[in-house]
Design a protein around this motif. Structure first.
Motif, short mmCIF file in Angstrom:
data_model
loop_
_atom_site.label_atom_id
_atom_site.label_comp_id
_atom_site.label_asym_id
_atom_site.label_seq_id
_atom_site.Cartn_x
_atom_site.Cartn_y
_atom_site.Cartn_z
N LEU A 1 12.80 -1.99 16.53
CA LEU A 1 11.55 -1.65 15.87
C LEU A 1 10.54 -2.78 16.07
N PRO A 2 9.28 -2.43 16.26
CA PRO A 2 8.27 -3.49 16.44
C PRO A 2 8.07 -4.28 15.15
N MET A 3 8.01 -5.58 15.27
CA MET A 3 7.81 -6.43 14.10
C MET A 3 6.33 -6.75 13.90
N VAL A 4 5.54 -6.69 14.98
CA VAL A 4 4.10 -6.91 14.87
C VAL A 4 3.44 -5.54 14.91
N HIS A 5 2.71 -5.20 13.88
CA HIS A 5 2.10 -3.89 13.80
C HIS A 5 0.76 -3.97 13.10
N GLY B 1 -2.25 -1.49 10.93
CA GLY B 1 -2.30 -0.31 10.09
C GLY B 1 -1.68 -0.57 8.74
N PRO B 2 -1.34 0.50 8.03
CA PRO B 2 -0.80 0.33 6.68
C PRO B 2 0.54 -0.41 6.70
N ARG B 3 0.82 -1.08 5.62
CA ARG B 3 2.08 -1.82 5.50
C ARG B 3 3.24 -0.84 5.46
N ARG B 4 4.25 -1.12 6.27
CA ARG B 4 5.43 -0.25 6.29
C ARG B 4 6.29 -0.58 5.08
N VAL B 5 6.77 0.46 4.43
CA VAL B 5 7.54 0.26 3.20
C VAL B 5 9.03 0.36 3.47
N ASP B 6 9.46 1.44 4.10
CA ASP B 6 10.89 1.66 4.28
C ASP B 6 11.13 2.27 5.66
N ASP B 7 11.39 1.43 6.65
CA ASP B 7 11.61 1.93 8.01
C ASP B 7 12.85 2.81 8.10
N ARG B 8 13.88 2.45 7.38
CA ARG B 8 15.14 3.22 7.44
C ARG B 8 14.91 4.65 6.96
N ARG B 9 14.16 4.81 5.90
CA ARG B 9 13.86 6.15 5.38
C ARG B 9 13.01 6.94 6.38
N GLY B 10 12.04 6.27 7.01
CA GLY B 10 11.18 6.94 7.98
C GLY B 10 11.95 7.40 9.21
N ILE B 11 12.79 6.54 9.74
CA ILE B 11 13.61 6.91 10.91
C ILE B 11 14.59 8.01 10.53
N GLY B 12 15.19 7.92 9.35
CA GLY B 12 16.09 8.98 8.88
C GLY B 12 15.38 10.32 8.77
N GLY B 13 14.12 10.30 8.31
CA GLY B 13 13.34 11.53 8.21
C GLY B 13 13.05 12.12 9.58
#
Length: 54
Positions: free
Chosen positions: A19-23, A25-37
């Motif tokens: 996953l990119p660490m430099v991004h 836009g809005p602050r990412r909250v839960d990458d695991r939940r997003g990828i799972g979705g």
């Protein structure tokens, strides 16, 4: 809700370093939940608005 797909620790540990660490836009909250979705959406073939709230 047993049909929900959640990434277990092993697949998440394998995918997290990619996953990119430099991004911008809005602050990412839960990458695991997003990828799972995303994985759940592709497995079920449903529309985004049909995803469960979890």
């Amino acid at each position: 809700m047993s049909r929900l797909f959640w990434l277990s620790d092993v697949p998440w540990a394998a995918s997290e370093p990619h996953l990119p660490m430099v991004h911008t836009g809005p602050r990412r909250v839960d990458d695991r939940r997003g990828i799972g979705g995303i994985v759940h959406r592709f497995r079920e073939g449903c529309r985004w608005r049909a995803l469960p709230p979890e």
